[in-house]
Design a protein around this motif. Structure first.
Motif, PDB file in Angstrom:
ATOM      1  N   ILE A  50       0.802  -1.114   0.024  1.00  0.00           N
ATOM      2  CA  ILE A  50      -0.141   0.004  -0.071  1.00  0.00           C
ATOM      3  C   ILE A  50       0.887   1.351  -0.174  1.00  0.00           C
ATOM      4  CG2 ILE A  50      -1.986  -1.153   1.197  1.00  0.00           C
ATOM      5  CD1 ILE A  50      -1.163   0.073   3.644  1.00  0.00           C
ATOM      6  N   ARG A  51       2.134   1.123   0.194  1.00  0.00           N
ATOM      7  CA  ARG A  51       2.888   2.222   0.287  1.00  0.00           C
ATOM      8  C   ARG A  51       3.059   2.853  -1.230  1.00  0.00           C
ATOM      9  NH1 ARG A  51       7.844   1.967   4.807  1.00  0.00           N
ATOM     10  NH2 ARG A  51       6.651   0.583   6.367  1.00  0.00           N
ATOM     11  N   LYS A  52       2.865   2.102  -2.090  1.00  0.00           N
ATOM     12  CA  LYS A  52       3.168   2.529  -3.522  1.00  0.00           C
ATOM     13  C   LYS A  52       1.855   3.361  -4.082  1.00  0.00           C
ATOM     14  CE  LYS A  52       5.553  -1.653  -4.445  1.00  0.00           C
ATOM     15  NZ  LYS A  52       5.491  -3.040  -5.498  1.00  0.00           N
ATOM     16  N   PHE A  53       0.965   3.474  -3.204  1.00  0.00           N
ATOM     17  CA  PHE A  53      -0.301   4.260  -3.750  1.00  0.00           C
ATOM     18  C   PHE A  53      -0.247   5.611  -3.628  1.00  0.00           C
ATOM     19  CE2 PHE A  53      -2.865   0.082  -2.295  1.00  0.00           C
ATOM     20  CZ  PHE A  53      -2.492  -0.433  -3.258  1.00  0.00           C
ATOM     21  N   LYS A  54      -0.892   6.479  -4.223  1.00  0.00           N
ATOM     22  CA  LYS A  54      -0.754   7.910  -4.245  1.00  0.00           C
ATOM     23  C   LYS A  54      -1.148   8.475  -2.640  1.00  0.00           C
ATOM     24  CE  LYS A  54      -3.546   8.770  -8.047  1.00  0.00           C
ATOM     25  NZ  LYS A  54      -4.334   9.432  -8.778  1.00  0.00           N
ATOM     26  N   LYS A  55      -2.053   7.719  -2.152  1.00  0.00           N
ATOM     27  CA  LYS A  55      -2.814   8.187  -0.968  1.00  0.00           C
ATOM     28  C   LYS A  55      -2.227   7.348   0.131  1.00  0.00           C
ATOM     29  CE  LYS A  55      -7.263   9.176   1.666  1.00  0.00           C
ATOM     30  NZ  LYS A  55      -8.569   9.020   1.343  1.00  0.00           N
ATOM     31  N   LYS A  56      -1.300   7.675   0.816  1.00  0.00           N
ATOM     32  CA  LYS A  56      -0.518   6.797   1.789  1.00  0.00           C
ATOM     33  C   LYS A  56      -1.083   6.563   3.181  1.00  0.00           C
ATOM     34  CE  LYS A  56       3.105   7.513  -0.977  1.00  0.00           C
ATOM     35  NZ  LYS A  56       3.238   6.459  -2.036  1.00  0.00           N
ATOM     36  N   LEU A  76      -3.403   5.192  10.654  1.00  0.00           N
ATOM     37  CA  LEU A  76      -4.444   5.651   9.741  1.00  0.00           C
ATOM     38  C   LEU A  76      -4.490   5.187   8.309  1.00  0.00           C
ATOM     39  CD1 LEU A  76      -3.563   9.302  11.194  1.00  0.00           C
ATOM     40  CD2 LEU A  76      -5.515   7.829  11.689  1.00  0.00           C
ATOM     41  N   ASN A  77      -5.468   4.599   7.942  1.00  0.00           N
ATOM     42  CA  ASN A  77      -5.562   3.633   6.745  1.00  0.00           C
ATOM     43  C   ASN A  77      -6.213   4.374   5.524  1.00  0.00           C
ATOM     44  OD1 ASN A  77      -4.060   1.721   7.907  1.00  0.00           O
ATOM     45  ND2 ASN A  77      -5.646   0.061   7.233  1.00  0.00           N
ATOM     46  N   ALA A  78      -5.557   4.391   4.595  1.00  0.00           N
ATOM     47  CA  ALA A  78      -6.139   5.411   3.403  1.00  0.00           C
ATOM     48  C   ALA A  78      -7.236   4.623   2.826  1.00  0.00           C
ATOM     49  CB  ALA A  78      -5.051   5.748   2.577  1.00  0.00           C
ATOM     50  N   GLU A  79      -7.182   3.205   2.909  1.00  0.00           N
ATOM     51  CA  GLU A  79      -8.365   2.445   2.275  1.00  0.00           C
ATOM     52  C   GLU A  79      -8.549   2.609   0.839  1.00  0.00           C
ATOM     53  OE1 GLU A  79      -9.874  -0.037   4.452  1.00  0.00           O
ATOM     54  OE2 GLU A  79      -8.206   0.963   5.769  1.00  0.00           O
ATOM     55  N   TYR A  80      -7.013   2.816   0.214  1.00  0.00           N
ATOM     56  CA  TYR A  80      -7.226   3.399  -1.108  1.00  0.00           C
ATOM     57  C   TYR A  80      -7.712   2.533  -2.278  1.00  0.00           C
ATOM     58  CZ  TYR A  80      -5.217   5.784  -5.271  1.00  0.00           C
ATOM     59  OH  TYR A  80      -5.143   6.364  -6.535  1.00  0.00           O
ATOM     60  N   LYS A  81      -7.508   1.042  -2.054  1.00  0.00           N
ATOM     61  CA  LYS A  81      -8.321   0.114  -3.331  1.00  0.00           C
ATOM     62  C   LYS A  81      -9.371  -0.298  -2.820  1.00  0.00           C
ATOM     63  CE  LYS A  81      -4.865  -0.118  -6.353  1.00  0.00           C
ATOM     64  NZ  LYS A  81      -5.128   0.155  -7.442  1.00  0.00           N
ATOM     65  N   ASP A  82     -10.221   0.004  -1.681  1.00  0.00           N
ATOM     66  CA  ASP A  82     -11.445  -0.219  -1.252  1.00  0.00           C
ATOM     67  C   ASP A  82     -12.504   0.962  -1.857  1.00  0.00           C
ATOM     68  OD1 ASP A  82     -13.937  -0.828  -0.444  1.00  0.00           O
ATOM     69  OD2 ASP A  82     -13.486  -0.752   1.678  1.00  0.00           O
ATOM     70  N   GLY A 114      -1.813  21.550   6.138  1.00  0.00           N
ATOM     71  CA  GLY A 114      -2.962  22.420   5.757  1.00  0.00           C
ATOM     72  C   GLY A 114      -3.461  21.856   4.449  1.00  0.00           C
ATOM     73  N   LYS A 115      -2.794  20.688   3.862  1.00  0.00           N
ATOM     74  CA  LYS A 115      -3.408  20.415   2.534  1.00  0.00           C
ATOM     75  C   LYS A 115      -4.454  19.013   3.075  1.00  0.00           C
ATOM     76  CE  LYS A 115      -2.283  17.562  -1.400  1.00  0.00           C
ATOM     77  NZ  LYS A 115      -2.839  16.302  -1.250  1.00  0.00           N
ATOM     78  N   ASN A 116      -5.577  18.977   2.514  1.00  0.00           N
ATOM     79  CA  ASN A 116      -6.552  18.029   2.832  1.00  0.00           C
ATOM     80  C   ASN A 116      -6.322  16.847   2.013  1.00  0.00           C
ATOM     81  OD1 ASN A 116      -9.046  16.530   3.344  1.00  0.00           O
ATOM     82  ND2 ASN A 116      -9.910  17.319   1.395  1.00  0.00           N
ATOM     83  N   GLU A 117      -6.008  15.654   3.156  1.00  0.00           N
ATOM     84  CA  GLU A 117      -5.719  14.449   2.439  1.00  0.00           C
ATOM     85  C   GLU A 117      -6.899  13.417   2.575  1.00  0.00           C
ATOM     86  OE1 GLU A 117      -2.676  13.267   1.345  1.00  0.00           O
ATOM     87  OE2 GLU A 117      -1.981  15.363   1.584  1.00  0.00           O
ATOM     88  N   GLY A 118      -7.885  13.867   2.719  1.00  0.00           N
ATOM     89  CA  GLY A 118      -9.251  13.073   2.556  1.00  0.00           C
ATOM     90  C   GLY A 118      -9.672  12.199   3.895  1.00  0.00           C
ATOM     91  N   VAL A 119     -10.278  11.172   3.609  1.00  0.00           N
ATOM     92  CA  VAL A 119     -11.042  10.258   4.371  1.00  0.00           C
ATOM     93  C   VAL A 119      -9.938   9.159   4.782  1.00  0.00           C
ATOM     94  CG1 VAL A 119     -13.113   8.960   5.086  1.00  0.00           C
ATOM     95  CG2 VAL A 119     -13.278  10.758   3.614  1.00  0.00           C
ATOM     96  N   TYR A 120     -10.076   8.715   5.947  1.00  0.00           N
ATOM     97  CA  TYR A 120      -9.196   7.703   6.419  1.00  0.00           C
ATOM     98  C   TYR A 120      -9.716   7.030   7.342  1.00  0.00           C
ATOM     99  CZ  TYR A 120      -4.487   9.381   4.596  1.00  0.00           C
ATOM    100  OH  TYR A 120      -3.578   9.426   3.589  1.00  0.00           O
ATOM    101  N   GLY A 258      -8.514  -4.247  -5.310  1.00  0.00           N
ATOM    102  CA  GLY A 258      -9.803  -3.681  -5.735  1.00  0.00           C
ATOM    103  C   GLY A 258     -10.725  -4.261  -6.669  1.00  0.00           C
ATOM    104  N   ASP A 259     -10.157  -5.523  -7.249  1.00  0.00           N
ATOM    105  CA  ASP A 259     -11.049  -5.855  -8.382  1.00  0.00           C
ATOM    106  C   ASP A 259     -12.377  -6.926  -7.758  1.00  0.00           C
ATOM    107  OD1 ASP A 259      -9.515  -4.808 -10.362  1.00  0.00           O
ATOM    108  OD2 ASP A 259      -8.063  -6.539  -9.997  1.00  0.00           O
ATOM    109  N   THR A 260     -13.256  -7.268  -8.417  1.00  0.00           N
ATOM    110  CA  THR A 260     -14.062  -8.139  -7.960  1.00  0.00           C
ATOM    111  C   THR A 260     -13.622  -9.641  -7.803  1.00  0.00           C
ATOM    112  OG1 THR A 260     -15.870  -7.089  -9.166  1.00  0.00           O
ATOM    113  CG2 THR A 260     -16.454  -9.083  -8.484  1.00  0.00           C
TER     114      THR A 260
END
Length: 359
Positions: A50-56, A76-82, A114-120, A258-260
Motif C-alpha cells: 500500500i506504500r506504492k499508492f498515491k494516498k499513503k 491511519l489507513n487510506a483504504e485506497y483500493k476499497d 494544511g493540505k486536505n488528505e481526505g478520508v481515513y 480492488g477487483d471483484t
C-alpha cells in the motif's frame, strides 16, 4: 455521527525526507492537532504494497502527551483500493459481533501541513492498551507480518522447513520467554498424533474462539486471512492463544487490488494447517458447523448488515466528494453498497449449501 478531523504538521524538510523513500521505516517528528489539543508525535508510512499508492497510510505514535484517547499508537489507513472505504471497518465490527477479539475503528479526516488528505480509517493498535480497554489479562501479542505465519513447519515462501518456528511473527508485547510458548504451540499443532490432538491442542489454543475467527474469515472472504492479516494474543490467565483479525479491506466481494472477487473463491474449510487439523477432529468439526450456521442465520445476513453499510455510506459520501484522491470515483463509491449486499446474498447461500453436506 461526527467524523473527527486531525491536522498533522511535519517540518518541510522532514516531509521531503518522508516522500523521498516510501520504504523508510524510521519515524519522523510531527505535531498532531485534534480540536484544541496538540500532541507531539512520531509518524511513518505503514503497510507493504500500500506504500506504492498515491494516498499513503500512516502509523502514529504519541509522545507528549503519551496517549490520545487511551491509545499510545494509532494506524491511519487510506483504504485506497476499497472503493467503498468501509470494508475494513464492517469486517472488524463483524468479528466483534460474532465474539472474536477485534480492533476498534472509525473514520476520520486528515490534513497534512494544511493540505486536505481526505478520508481515513483510524485503527486501534493491538497492544497492552487494547487489552486494558477490554479488561483482559496482560499477555504476549505477536503480529503475523508475512506468510511464514501459516501455522506450519514449512515455509510457503521458499518451500523449505523453517529454521525458526516463530518465523513470520513480530512480538508486540510480552516477555523474552513468550516466543518459546509460540514455538511449542506451532510444533505441537503440527506433530501431535490425531488420537491425542484434542487433548493437546486445548492446552495451547482457545479452540472455540479460533473457530469463530475462522468463520469470520470465511464469511468475509479474506483470502490472505488464514496465513496473514492477524495477531496472536496469549491470554495471561488461561495461557491459551486467540487470533485477532487485522487489515480486512480486501473482503466483501473485492480483492487486494480492488477487483471483484467471486463469492465462491474461498472454500468453507479455510487454508492453513491448524484449521485442517482441527476440522479433522469430529468434536471440532461439529463445533465449527454450529458456529458457522448460527452466524449465517444471525449476523451474516442482509437484514443485519444493510443498516450498518448504509449508515456508513451516507456518513462518508459528503467527505468523499472533498477527498482529492477519490472524489472523481464518486459513481463507483455510490455503487458499492449494492455490490456488498449481492455478495452477502450469494456468499450466504453458497456457505449454507456447503454446510449441508459438511457433517
Amino acid at each position: 455521527m461526527h467524523i473527527p478531523k486531525y491536522d498533522i504538521f511535519i517540518h518541510p524538510m522532514d516531509l521531503k525526507e518522508l516522500k523521498s523513500d516510501i520504504w523508510i521505516d524510521e519515524p519522523l517528528p510531527a505535531t498532531f492537532k485534534s480540536g484544541k489539543k496538540r500532541y507531539e508525535i512520531d509518524i511513518a508510512y505503514r503497510g507493504s504494497h500500500i506504500r506504492k499508492f498515491k494516498k499513503k497510510s500512516y502509523h502514529v505514535t504519541f509522545y507528549k502527551p503519551k496517549t490520545f484517547g487511551n491509545a499510545h499508537e494509532i494506524h491511519l489507513n487510506a483504504e485506497y483500493k476499497d472503493p467503498s472505504l468501509i470494508r475494513n471497518k464492517i469486517s472488524l465490527d463483524f468479528f466483534a459481533d460474532i465474539g472474536t477479539l477485534s480492533p476498534a475503528s472509525h473514520h476520520v479526516q486528515i490534513s497534512i501541513n494544511g493540505k486536505n488528505e481526505g478520508v481515513y480509517l483510524q485503527l486501534e493498535s493491538v497492544d497492552e492498551n487494547f487489552l486494558k480497554k477490554r479488561n483482559l489479562p496482560l499477555g504476549a501479542i505477536f503480529y503475523a507480518v508475512d506468510d511464514d505465519a501459516n501455522f506450519s513447519l514449512m515455509s510457503p515462501i521458499d518451500h523449505e522447513t523453517k529454521k525458526q518456528l516463530d518465523s513470520g511473527y513480530e512480538q508486540k508485547i510480552g516477555s523474552k520467554d513468550d516466543p518459546i510458548h509460540l514455538v511449542n504451540f506451532i510444533f505441537e499443532l503440527n506433530t501431535t498424533p490425531r488420537n491425542e490432538y484434542e487433548q493437546v491442542i486445548s492446552k495451547h489454543l482457545n479452540v472455540e474462539k479460533y473457530l469463530k475467527w475462522l468463520a469470520g474469515v470465511v464469511c468475509t472472504q479474506n483470502y490472505d486471512g488464514f496465513v496473514h492479516n492477524y495477531a496472536l494474543y496469549r491470554n495471561g490467565n488461561t495461557n491459551l492463544f486467540e487470533v485477532i483479525p487485522w487489515d480486512y479491506d480486501a473482503t466483501w466481494g473485492r480483492d487486494i487490488h480492488g477487483d471483484t472477487m467471486e463469492y465462491d473463491y474461498v472454500r468453507m474449510e479455510g487454508f492453513n494447517t491448524l484449521t485442517a487439523r482441527l476440522l479433522d477432529i469430529p468434536t471440532y468439526k461439529k463445533m465449527y458447523a454450529e458456529i458457522l450456521a448460527s452466524i449465517l442465520e444471525n449476523q451474516f445476513t442482509i437484514d443485519y448488515m444493510v443498516p450498518k453499510v448504509e449508515n456508513l455510506h451516507n456518513l462518508l459520501r459528503p467527505l468523499v466528494l472533498q477527498d482529492p484522491y477519490i472524489k472523481h470515483k464518486i459513481e463507483k463509491f455510490d455503487n458499492e453498497p449494492e455490490l456488498i449486499f449481492q455478495f452477502i446474498k450469494d456468499r450466504n447461500q453458497y456457505l449454507l449449501e456447503k454446510l449441508s453436506s459438511f457433517i
